[in-house]
Design a protein around this motif. Sequence first.
Motif, PDB file in Angstrom:
ATOM      1  N   GLU A  29       0.831  -1.200   0.000  1.00 48.39           N
ATOM      2  CA  GLU A  29       0.000   0.000   0.000  1.00 48.39           C
ATOM      3  C   GLU A  29       0.868   1.253   0.000  1.00 48.39           C
ATOM      4  O   GLU A  29       1.841   1.359   0.737  1.00 48.39           O
ATOM      5  CB  GLU A  29      -0.908   0.009   1.229  1.00 48.39           C
ATOM      6  CG  GLU A  29      -1.865   1.161   1.229  1.00 48.39           C
ATOM      7  CD  GLU A  29      -2.831   1.108   2.389  1.00 48.39           C
ATOM      8  OE1 GLU A  29      -3.459   2.142   2.657  1.00 48.39           O
ATOM      9  OE2 GLU A  29      -2.956   0.061   3.011  1.00 48.39           O
ATOM     10  N   LYS A  30       0.512   2.199  -0.841  1.00 51.74           N
ATOM     11  CA  LYS A  30       1.261   3.440  -0.945  1.00 51.74           C
ATOM     12  C   LYS A  30       0.803   4.415   0.140  1.00 51.74           C
ATOM     13  O   LYS A  30      -0.368   4.420   0.511  1.00 51.74           O
ATOM     14  CB  LYS A  30       1.046   4.069  -2.317  1.00 51.74           C
ATOM     15  CG  LYS A  30       1.591   3.218  -3.437  1.00 51.74           C
ATOM     16  CD  LYS A  30       1.335   3.843  -4.779  1.00 51.74           C
ATOM     17  CE  LYS A  30       1.845   2.928  -5.872  1.00 51.74           C
ATOM     18  NZ  LYS A  30       1.460   3.391  -7.188  1.00 51.74           N
ATOM     19  N   PRO A  31       1.701   5.269   0.632  1.00 53.08           N
ATOM     20  CA  PRO A  31       1.290   6.244   1.651  1.00 53.08           C
ATOM     21  C   PRO A  31       0.315   7.269   1.064  1.00 53.08           C
ATOM     22  O   PRO A  31       0.447   7.667  -0.096  1.00 53.08           O
ATOM     23  CB  PRO A  31       2.600   6.910   2.069  1.00 53.08           C
ATOM     24  CG  PRO A  31       3.545   6.640   0.955  1.00 53.08           C
ATOM     25  CD  PRO A  31       3.105   5.365   0.316  1.00 53.08           C
ATOM     26  N   GLN A  32      -0.636   7.677   1.846  1.00 50.90           N
ATOM     27  CA  GLN A  32      -1.657   8.625   1.410  1.00 50.90           C
ATOM     28  C   GLN A  32      -1.314  10.002   1.964  1.00 50.90           C
ATOM     29  O   GLN A  32      -1.656  10.338   3.088  1.00 50.90           O
ATOM     30  CB  GLN A  32      -3.034   8.175   1.879  1.00 50.90           C
ATOM     31  CG  GLN A  32      -3.408   6.828   1.327  1.00 50.90           C
ATOM     32  CD  GLN A  32      -4.740   6.356   1.856  1.00 50.90           C
ATOM     33  OE1 GLN A  32      -5.384   7.026   2.641  1.00 50.90           O
ATOM     34  NE2 GLN A  32      -5.149   5.186   1.430  1.00 50.90           N
ATOM     35  N   THR A  33      -0.642  10.801   1.157  1.00 52.87           N
ATOM     36  CA  THR A  33      -0.233  12.133   1.569  1.00 52.87           C
ATOM     37  C   THR A  33      -0.962  13.171   0.725  1.00 52.87           C
ATOM     38  O   THR A  33      -1.520  12.859  -0.321  1.00 52.87           O
ATOM     39  CB  THR A  33       1.277  12.318   1.404  1.00 52.87           C
ATOM     40  OG1 THR A  33       1.614  12.086   0.035  1.00 52.87           O
ATOM     41  CG2 THR A  33       2.054  11.337   2.277  1.00 52.87           C
ATOM     42  N   LEU A  34      -0.940  14.398   1.177  1.00 55.72           N
ATOM     43  CA  LEU A  34      -1.610  15.475   0.463  1.00 55.72           C
ATOM     44  C   LEU A  34      -0.836  15.946  -0.749  1.00 55.72           C
ATOM     45  O   LEU A  34      -1.376  16.597  -1.620  1.00 55.72           O
ATOM     46  CB  LEU A  34      -1.835  16.666   1.400  1.00 55.72           C
ATOM     47  CG  LEU A  34      -2.875  16.452   2.472  1.00 55.72           C
ATOM     48  CD1 LEU A  34      -2.918  17.658   3.396  1.00 55.72           C
ATOM     49  CD2 LEU A  34      -4.230  16.240   1.854  1.00 55.72           C
ATOM     50  N   GLY A  35       0.440  15.653  -0.811  1.00 55.76           N
ATOM     51  CA  GLY A  35       1.235  16.091  -1.944  1.00 55.76           C
ATOM     52  C   GLY A  35       1.992  17.365  -1.621  1.00 55.76           C
ATOM     53  O   GLY A  35       1.854  17.959  -0.557  1.00 55.76           O
ATOM     54  N   GLN A  36       2.772  17.802  -2.565  1.00 52.87           N
ATOM     55  CA  GLN A  36       3.575  18.992  -2.340  1.00 52.87           C
ATOM     56  C   GLN A  36       2.748  20.242  -2.567  1.00 52.87           C
ATOM     57  O   GLN A  36       1.893  20.283  -3.438  1.00 52.87           O
ATOM     58  CB  GLN A  36       4.770  18.986  -3.267  1.00 52.87           C
ATOM     59  CG  GLN A  36       5.742  17.873  -2.942  1.00 52.87           C
ATOM     60  CD  GLN A  36       7.052  18.056  -3.679  1.00 52.87           C
ATOM     61  OE1 GLN A  36       7.234  19.014  -4.391  1.00 52.87           O
ATOM     62  NE2 GLN A  36       7.954  17.117  -3.474  1.00 52.87           N
ATOM     63  N   GLY A  37       3.019  21.249  -1.793  1.00 51.70           N
ATOM     64  CA  GLY A  37       2.318  22.514  -1.940  1.00 51.70           C
ATOM     65  C   GLY A  37       1.019  22.587  -1.166  1.00 51.70           C
ATOM     66  O   GLY A  37       0.372  23.620  -1.140  1.00 51.70           O
ATOM     67  N   SER A  38       0.600  21.498  -0.530  1.00 43.24           N
ATOM     68  CA  SER A  38      -0.638  21.508   0.248  1.00 43.24           C
ATOM     69  C   SER A  38      -0.329  21.947   1.675  1.00 43.24           C
ATOM     70  O   SER A  38       0.578  21.419   2.306  1.00 43.24           O
ATOM     71  CB  SER A  38      -1.264  20.121   0.277  1.00 43.24           C
ATOM     72  OG  SER A  38      -1.599  19.724  -1.016  1.00 43.24           O
ATOM     73  N   ARG A  39      -1.094  22.887   2.146  1.00 49.34           N
ATOM     74  CA  ARG A  39      -0.915  23.368   3.512  1.00 49.34           C
ATOM     75  C   ARG A  39      -2.242  23.235   4.246  1.00 49.34           C
ATOM     76  O   ARG A  39      -3.289  23.547   3.715  1.00 49.34           O
ATOM     77  CB  ARG A  39      -0.484  24.820   3.514  1.00 49.34           C
ATOM     78  CG  ARG A  39       0.893  25.020   2.905  1.00 49.34           C
ATOM     79  CD  ARG A  39       1.335  26.426   3.022  1.00 49.34           C
ATOM     80  NE  ARG A  39       1.338  26.813   4.432  1.00 49.34           N
ATOM     81  CZ  ARG A  39       1.692  28.009   4.846  1.00 49.34           C
ATOM     82  NH1 ARG A  39       2.052  28.919   3.995  1.00 49.34           N
ATOM     83  NH2 ARG A  39       1.666  28.303   6.119  1.00 49.34           N
ATOM     84  N   GLN A  40      -2.168  22.790   5.475  1.00 48.91           N
ATOM     85  CA  GLN A  40      -3.369  22.641   6.277  1.00 48.91           C
ATOM     86  C   GLN A  40      -3.537  23.765   7.281  1.00 48.91           C
ATOM     87  O   GLN A  40      -4.549  23.827   7.959  1.00 48.91           O
ATOM     88  CB  GLN A  40      -3.329  21.315   7.023  1.00 48.91           C
ATOM     89  CG  GLN A  40      -3.355  20.120   6.108  1.00 48.91           C
ATOM     90  CD  GLN A  40      -3.330  18.826   6.882  1.00 48.91           C
ATOM     91  OE1 GLN A  40      -3.195  18.812   8.090  1.00 48.91           O
ATOM     92  NE2 GLN A  40      -3.470  17.730   6.190  1.00 48.91           N
ATOM     93  N   ASP A  41      -2.558  24.637   7.396  1.00 48.02           N
ATOM     94  CA  ASP A  41      -2.626  25.666   8.413  1.00 48.02           C
ATOM     95  C   ASP A  41      -3.137  27.003   7.887  1.00 48.02           C
ATOM     96  O   ASP A  41      -3.071  28.008   8.572  1.00 48.02           O
ATOM     97  CB  ASP A  41      -1.260  25.858   9.068  1.00 48.02           C
ATOM     98  CG  ASP A  41      -0.189  26.249   8.059  1.00 48.02           C
ATOM     99  OD1 ASP A  41      -0.430  26.100   6.865  1.00 48.02           O
ATOM    100  OD2 ASP A  41       0.890  26.688   8.494  1.00 48.02           O
ATOM    101  N   THR A  42      -3.677  27.028   6.688  1.00 47.17           N
ATOM    102  CA  THR A  42      -4.215  28.271   6.142  1.00 47.17           C
ATOM    103  C   THR A  42      -5.726  28.263   6.258  1.00 47.17           C
ATOM    104  O   THR A  42      -6.364  27.226   6.112  1.00 47.17           O
ATOM    105  CB  THR A  42      -3.822  28.458   4.667  1.00 47.17           C
ATOM    106  OG1 THR A  42      -4.293  27.342   3.929  1.00 47.17           O
ATOM    107  CG2 THR A  42      -2.317  28.563   4.511  1.00 47.17           C
ATOM    108  N   PRO A  43      -6.338  29.395   6.507  1.00 46.28           N
ATOM    109  CA  PRO A  43      -7.802  29.447   6.569  1.00 46.28           C
ATOM    110  C   PRO A  43      -8.429  29.192   5.204  1.00 46.28           C
ATOM    111  O   PRO A  43      -7.794  29.357   4.167  1.00 46.28           O
ATOM    112  CB  PRO A  43      -8.092  30.869   7.034  1.00 46.28           C
ATOM    113  CG  PRO A  43      -6.812  31.560   7.230  1.00 46.28           C
ATOM    114  CD  PRO A  43      -5.715  30.655   6.836  1.00 46.28           C
TER     115      PRO A  43
END
Length: 78
Positions: free
Chosen positions: A23-37
């Motif tokens: 199984e491959k890791p499930q990441t958001l990818g590059q350039g994705s930020r979760q700390d922005t409104p």
Amino acid sequence: MNARILRAALPLALGLALAACGEKPQTLGQGSRQDTPAFDGPASPFTAAGWKPGDRTSWEQQIHTRQQQGQNEYNKVY
């Protein structure tokens, strides 16, 4: 008979165990930020007309309009 079932089940169990390792890791990818409104989203051709990235009040107005037009059952015409 039990040995025959064990010999058939062992490769099946080994195959399932090895399949789980692939199984491959499930990441958001590059350039994705979760700390922005949410209202700081990117400007793209798919954004709603009238919404300006970084403007919280225009974002809230767009959300309110979308809720009233498409998600409010009382406003729908049957």
